[in-house]
Design an enzyme around this catalytic site. Sequence first.
Site, PDB file in Angstrom:
ATOM      1  N   ILE A   1      26.425 -15.621   0.924  1.00 47.79           N
ATOM      2  CA  ILE A   1      27.658 -16.405   1.075  1.00 47.79           C
ATOM      3  C   ILE A   1      28.787 -15.793   0.237  1.00 47.79           C
ATOM      4  O   ILE A   1      28.571 -15.363  -0.902  1.00 47.79           O
ATOM      5  CB  ILE A   1      27.419 -17.876   0.611  1.00 47.79           C
TER       6      ILE A   1
ATOM      7  N   ASP B   1      27.037 -28.808 -19.497  1.00 48.39           N
ATOM      8  CA  ASP B   1      26.151 -27.659 -19.276  1.00 48.39           C
ATOM      9  C   ASP B   1      24.816 -28.226 -18.804  1.00 48.39           C
ATOM     10  O   ASP B   1      24.100 -28.870 -19.578  1.00 48.39           O
ATOM     11  CB  ASP B   1      25.994 -26.899 -20.606  1.00 48.39           C
TER      12      ASP B   1
ATOM     13  N   LYS C   1      14.542 -20.413  -7.765  1.00 49.03           N
ATOM     14  CA  LYS C   1      14.887 -20.955  -6.444  1.00 49.03           C
ATOM     15  C   LYS C   1      13.651 -21.370  -5.654  1.00 49.03           C
ATOM     16  O   LYS C   1      13.712 -22.310  -4.852  1.00 49.03           O
ATOM     17  CB  LYS C   1      15.724 -19.930  -5.666  1.00 49.03           C
TER      18      LYS C   1
ATOM     19  N   TYR D   1      15.592 -15.296 -10.761  1.00 50.82           N
ATOM     20  CA  TYR D   1      16.299 -16.118  -9.766  1.00 50.82           C
ATOM     21  C   TYR D   1      15.341 -16.579  -8.665  1.00 50.82           C
ATOM     22  O   TYR D   1      15.366 -17.738  -8.249  1.00 50.82           O
ATOM     23  CB  TYR D   1      17.438 -15.265  -9.202  1.00 50.82           C
TER      24      TYR D   1
HETATM   25  P1  NDP Z   1      29.432 -19.022  -8.273  1.00 48.02           P
HETATM   26  O1  NDP Z   1      29.019 -17.987  -9.257  1.00 48.02           O
HETATM   27  O2  NDP Z   1      30.627 -18.809  -7.432  1.00 48.02           O
HETATM   28  O3  NDP Z   1      29.574 -20.431  -9.023  1.00 48.02           O
HETATM   29  C1  NDP Z   1      28.575 -20.889  -9.862  1.00 48.02           C
HETATM   30  C2  NDP Z   1      28.849 -22.322 -10.201  1.00 48.02           C
HETATM   31  O4  NDP Z   1      27.785 -22.807 -11.040  1.00 48.02           O
HETATM   32  C3  NDP Z   1      30.143 -22.491 -10.972  1.00 48.02           C
HETATM   33  O5  NDP Z   1      30.804 -23.647 -10.502  1.00 48.02           O
HETATM   34  C4  NDP Z   1      29.662 -22.682 -12.412  1.00 48.02           C
HETATM   35  O6  NDP Z   1      30.499 -23.526 -13.188  1.00 48.02           O
HETATM   36  C5  NDP Z   1      28.359 -23.405 -12.181  1.00 48.02           C
HETATM   37  N1  NDP Z   1      27.490 -23.290 -13.347  1.00 48.02           N
HETATM   38  C6  NDP Z   1      26.881 -22.178 -13.824  1.00 48.02           C
HETATM   39  N2  NDP Z   1      26.187 -22.474 -14.939  1.00 48.02           N
HETATM   40  C7  NDP Z   1      26.356 -23.808 -15.170  1.00 48.02           C
HETATM   41  C8  NDP Z   1      25.887 -24.707 -16.161  1.00 48.02           C
HETATM   42  N3  NDP Z   1      25.078 -24.299 -17.149  1.00 48.02           N
HETATM   43  N4  NDP Z   1      26.245 -26.005 -16.073  1.00 48.02           N
HETATM   44  C9  NDP Z   1      27.059 -26.440 -15.079  1.00 48.02           C
HETATM   45  N5  NDP Z   1      27.531 -25.628 -14.109  1.00 48.02           N
HETATM   46  C10 NDP Z   1      27.191 -24.331 -14.160  1.00 48.02           C
HETATM   47  O7  NDP Z   1      28.142 -19.261  -7.382  1.00 48.02           O
HETATM   48  P2  NDP Z   1      27.979 -19.736  -5.854  1.00 48.02           P
HETATM   49  O8  NDP Z   1      29.003 -20.735  -5.516  1.00 48.02           O
HETATM   50  O9  NDP Z   1      27.806 -18.548  -5.024  1.00 48.02           O
HETATM   51  O10 NDP Z   1      26.538 -20.426  -5.952  1.00 48.02           O
HETATM   52  C11 NDP Z   1      26.361 -21.834  -5.964  1.00 48.02           C
HETATM   53  C12 NDP Z   1      24.871 -22.108  -5.780  1.00 48.02           C
HETATM   54  O11 NDP Z   1      24.425 -21.525  -4.550  1.00 48.02           O
HETATM   55  C13 NDP Z   1      24.003 -21.494  -6.870  1.00 48.02           C
HETATM   56  O12 NDP Z   1      22.920 -22.338  -7.159  1.00 48.02           O
HETATM   57  C14 NDP Z   1      23.503 -20.222  -6.221  1.00 48.02           C
HETATM   58  O13 NDP Z   1      22.299 -19.784  -6.788  1.00 48.02           O
HETATM   59  C15 NDP Z   1      23.332 -20.677  -4.785  1.00 48.02           C
HETATM   60  N6  NDP Z   1      23.313 -19.593  -3.813  1.00 48.02           N
HETATM   61  C16 NDP Z   1      24.391 -18.781  -3.628  1.00 48.02           C
HETATM   62  C17 NDP Z   1      24.337 -17.763  -2.680  1.00 48.02           C
HETATM   63  C18 NDP Z   1      25.480 -16.844  -2.405  1.00 48.02           C
HETATM   64  O14 NDP Z   1      25.298 -15.934  -1.585  1.00 48.02           O
HETATM   65  N7  NDP Z   1      26.636 -17.014  -3.011  1.00 48.02           N
HETATM   66  C19 NDP Z   1      23.110 -17.529  -1.901  1.00 48.02           C
HETATM   67  C20 NDP Z   1      22.060 -18.449  -2.175  1.00 48.02           C
HETATM   68  C21 NDP Z   1      22.171 -19.448  -3.099  1.00 48.02           C
HETATM   69  P3  NDP Z   1      31.628 -22.963 -14.217  1.00 48.02           P
HETATM   70  O15 NDP Z   1      32.435 -21.953 -13.477  1.00 48.02           O
HETATM   71  O16 NDP Z   1      32.377 -24.210 -14.563  1.00 48.02           O
HETATM   72  O17 NDP Z   1      30.895 -22.405 -15.392  1.00 48.02           O
END
Ligand code: NDP
Length: 246
Positions: A187, A62, A158, A154
Site C-alpha cells: 500500500i 505509545d 503480523k 514484522y
Molecule cells: P506508516 O508508517 O505510514 O504509519 C504508521 C502509523 O503507526 C503512524 O500513524 C504512527 O504514528 C503509528 N505508530 C507507530 N508506532 C506507534 C506507537 N508506538 N504508538 C502509536 N502509534 C504508532 O504505516 P502504514 O500506514 O503503511 O501502516 C499502517 C498499518 O498497516 C501498520 O500496522 C502496517 O504494518 C500495516 N501494513 C502496511 C502495509 C503497507 O504496504 N503500507 C502493508 C501491510 C500492512 P505516529 O506517526 O504518530 O508516530
Amino acid sequence: MLKGKKALVTGAGRGIGRAIALTLAAYGADVAVNYNGSREAAEQVVKEIQALGRRAVALQADVSKEDECRRLFEQAEEALGSIDILVNNAGITRDNLAVRMSEEEFNAVLDTNLKGAFFCMKQAGKRMLKKRSGRIINISSISGIRGNAGQMNYCAAKAGILGMTRCLAKELAARNVTVNAVAPGYIETDMTAALPEKVSTAALSQIPLGRMGRPEDIAEAVAFLASDRAAYITGQTIQVDGGMGI
Ligand code: NDP
C-alpha cells in the site's frame, strides 16, 4: 452505515490509519484519532472529521506501553462516550536479514505491532464484554501470511496478530463482539515509500491488479467489518492486496 458509532483508531495521523479514521467518519462514526509522534497530522485529521459533521479527538499514546493504552481508552471515552469499534492499525518496521537482526530490532517491532494490539484489545475487550456488543479490527499484513525476506520481526508480529484475532474472536463471540483482521498487500504510504526502488519494483510485479493499493482500499474493508453488514463474520482475515496473496 456507522451512524452513532464511536471508533478508536491507533496510529491514525498518517497513512492507512488516517484513511481508516476518515472513512469511518464518512460513514457516520465519531473517531478518537490516536497518534504517537505525529501530533500536527493527527490534529489535521480531527479537523477533517469535524468538517464532515462528526466528533473527533486527537489522543497521544505509545501503544507499546500498557499504561498508555489504558489512559488512551479512558480519554477516548471521556471525549466521545463508550467505544464501539477498535482498529489496531499502529505499526512500524525495522527490516533486516534474520541473521543480522538485533534483539532490539526484533523487540521494537513486536512491542508496537503485537503487544500494542494486545494491550488495546484487552482494554476494548473488557468494555465490549460488558456492553455485549463491539467490533475489533486488527491490521495484519500479507507478510504475516506468506512471510517476507528481511522481515522476521514484522512477519512474527503480523502472524501473531492473526492468532490473537482468532483467539479473541472465540473468547468474545458469546457476547456479540466480533474480532477480525485485514491483511493489506503493498500500500502507498510512508512505510512503503521508504523501501529501495528495487524492492518496490519487485513487489509491484507480483500484484495481479497491476497497481499498489491505496490506504482507502484498506479503509473500505475495515468499514465493512465495523458495520452491521458484517455481523456474522468473526475470526476472519480479509486480504486486501490486489491479488498479491493468491
Ligand atoms: P506508516 O508508517 O505510514 O504509519 C504508521 C502509523 O503507526 C503512524 O500513524 C504512527 O504514528 C503509528 N505508530 C507507530 N508506532 C506507534 C506507537 N508506538 N504508538 C502509536 N502509534 C504508532 O504505516 P502504514 O500506514 O503503511 O501502516 C499502517 C498499518 O498497516 C501498520 O500496522 C502496517 O504494518 C500495516 N501494513 C502496511 C502495509 C503497507 O504496504 N503500507 C502493508 C501491510 C500492512 P505516529 O506517526 O504518530 O508516530
